[in-house]
Write an enzyme that holds these catalytic residues in place. Structure first.
Site, mmCIF file in Angstrom:
data_model
loop_
_atom_site.group_PDB
_atom_site.id
_atom_site.type_symbol
_atom_site.label_atom_id
_atom_site.label_comp_id
_atom_site.label_asym_id
_atom_site.label_seq_id
_atom_site.Cartn_x
_atom_site.Cartn_y
_atom_site.Cartn_z
ATOM 1 N N SER A 1 -1.692 15.115 12.979
ATOM 2 C CA SER A 1 -1.136 16.319 13.617
ATOM 3 C C SER A 1 -2.239 17.315 13.974
ATOM 4 O O SER A 1 -3.307 17.325 13.356
ATOM 5 C CB SER A 1 -0.139 17.002 12.679
ATOM 6 O OG SER A 1 0.818 16.083 12.217
HETATM 7 N N1 SAM Z 1 0.802 13.785 8.028
HETATM 8 C C1 SAM Z 1 0.044 12.905 8.863
HETATM 9 C C2 SAM Z 1 -1.422 13.239 8.900
HETATM 10 O O1 SAM Z 1 -1.837 14.223 8.288
HETATM 11 O O2 SAM Z 1 -2.152 12.475 9.536
HETATM 12 C C3 SAM Z 1 0.575 12.792 10.267
HETATM 13 C C4 SAM Z 1 1.842 12.068 10.291
HETATM 14 S S1 SAM Z 1 2.247 11.249 11.772
HETATM 15 C C5 SAM Z 1 2.572 12.578 12.883
HETATM 16 C C6 SAM Z 1 3.862 10.670 11.247
HETATM 17 C C7 SAM Z 1 3.811 9.595 10.191
HETATM 18 O O3 SAM Z 1 5.124 9.407 9.692
HETATM 19 C C8 SAM Z 1 3.357 8.244 10.723
HETATM 20 O O4 SAM Z 1 2.283 7.763 9.967
HETATM 21 C C9 SAM Z 1 4.582 7.360 10.554
HETATM 22 O O5 SAM Z 1 4.299 6.005 10.283
HETATM 23 C C10 SAM Z 1 5.271 8.040 9.395
HETATM 24 N N2 SAM Z 1 6.700 7.755 9.249
HETATM 25 C C11 SAM Z 1 7.667 7.677 10.195
HETATM 26 N N3 SAM Z 1 8.852 7.392 9.629
HETATM 27 C C12 SAM Z 1 8.637 7.306 8.293
HETATM 28 C C13 SAM Z 1 9.458 7.036 7.162
HETATM 29 N N4 SAM Z 1 10.775 6.805 7.263
HETATM 30 N N5 SAM Z 1 8.888 7.021 5.945
HETATM 31 C C14 SAM Z 1 7.562 7.251 5.783
HETATM 32 N N6 SAM Z 1 6.729 7.505 6.810
HETATM 33 C C15 SAM Z 1 7.254 7.540 8.046
#
Ligand code: SAM
Length: 217
Positions: free
Chosen positions: A61
């Site tokens: 992000s």
């Molecule tokens: N917080 C992260 C960082 O600092 O890099 C950025 C997160 S990225 C925008 C969103 C993340 O949510 C992705 O890695 C994706 O695989 C994960 N995600 C999506 N659905 C999910 C779920 N049901 N459970 C866990 N992770 C999930």
């Protein structure tokens, strides 16, 4: 390469100038080496205010959103925090400098392993990463003083509300696949919650039982 000047400039231009005032968050964002959380070819862009690809069609992000979500959690040092969507591990790293325990759930194994490797390399050992569907929260580690969801949900999963302490804060983007509203929900009593809209945002989808299906939003 020494990125500390770029990092301080990023914080001044994209965090402080955009209204983040919490001194601890500002100093932690000046300290955590964001460039280590992106692949080498993108390290030169790590201190711009953009989300960047981290593989598996996911993103780290943008710094302002990381700061705004962190500030909205109103953290105390002994809080237990759940993050849903470990991704690169950067948001977890920021949280880990502010509270005693961070529990972070990621559904994609390769991203969870990569985040673990990076966090270990800088000795941030109070982040506990778990591979599973984070739309269920993390029942075994609940309750949490704060929950941060870093993927966009179609609605607020009941599990998150159930896994908050009284006084606990949930920060979550809710909307459709193209845009969401960042919401803060506070559990004010056992069955009572307050809710406020903070800002418009755009996240990759929360995919899972209480999120979107893998086929699309
Ligand atoms: N917080 C992260 C960082 O600092 O890099 C950025 C997160 S990225 C925008 C969103 C993340 O949510 C992705 O890695 C994706 O695989 C994960 N995600 C999506 N659905 C999910 C779920 N049901 N459970 C866990 N992770 C999930």
């Amino acid at each position: 390469m020494d990125y500390s000047i770029a990092r301080r400039r990023m914080v001044a231009q994209h965090v402080v100038a955009r209204g983040i005032t919490d001194k601890k968050i500002i100093s932690v964002m000046e300290e955590v080496p964001r460039h280590l959380f992106v692949e080498e070819a993108l390290q030169g862009q790590a201190y711009t205010d953009y989300a960047l690809p981290i593989g598996e069609k996911q993103t780290i992000s943008q710094p302002f959103i990381v700061a705004a979500m962190t500030e909205a959690l109103t953290l105390q040092q002994d809080d237990r925090v759940l993050e849903v969507g470990t991704g690169s591990g950067y948001q977890a790293a920021i949280l880990s400098r502010l509270v005693s325990h961070v529990f972070s759930v990621e559904r994609i194994v390769s991203l969870a392993r990569r985040a673990r490797r990076i966090l270990d390399s800088i000795h941030y050992s109070n982040v506990h990463i778990h591979v599973s569907d984070g739309s269920n929260g993390w029942a075994e580690q609940a309750p949490f003083d704060a929950i941060i969801v870093t993927a966009g949900a179609p609605e607020v999963p009941q599990n998150y509300l159930d896994q908050l302490t009284i006084g606990g804060r949930l920060v979550i983007p809710v909307g459709n696949g193209n845009s969401q509203v960042l919401k803060r929900i506070i559990r004010t009593a056992d069955q009572t919650f307050s809710e406020e809209d903070l800002l418009d945002c755009r996240f990759v989808p929360l995919i899972g039982e209480h999120g979107w299906s893998e086929k699309g939003c």
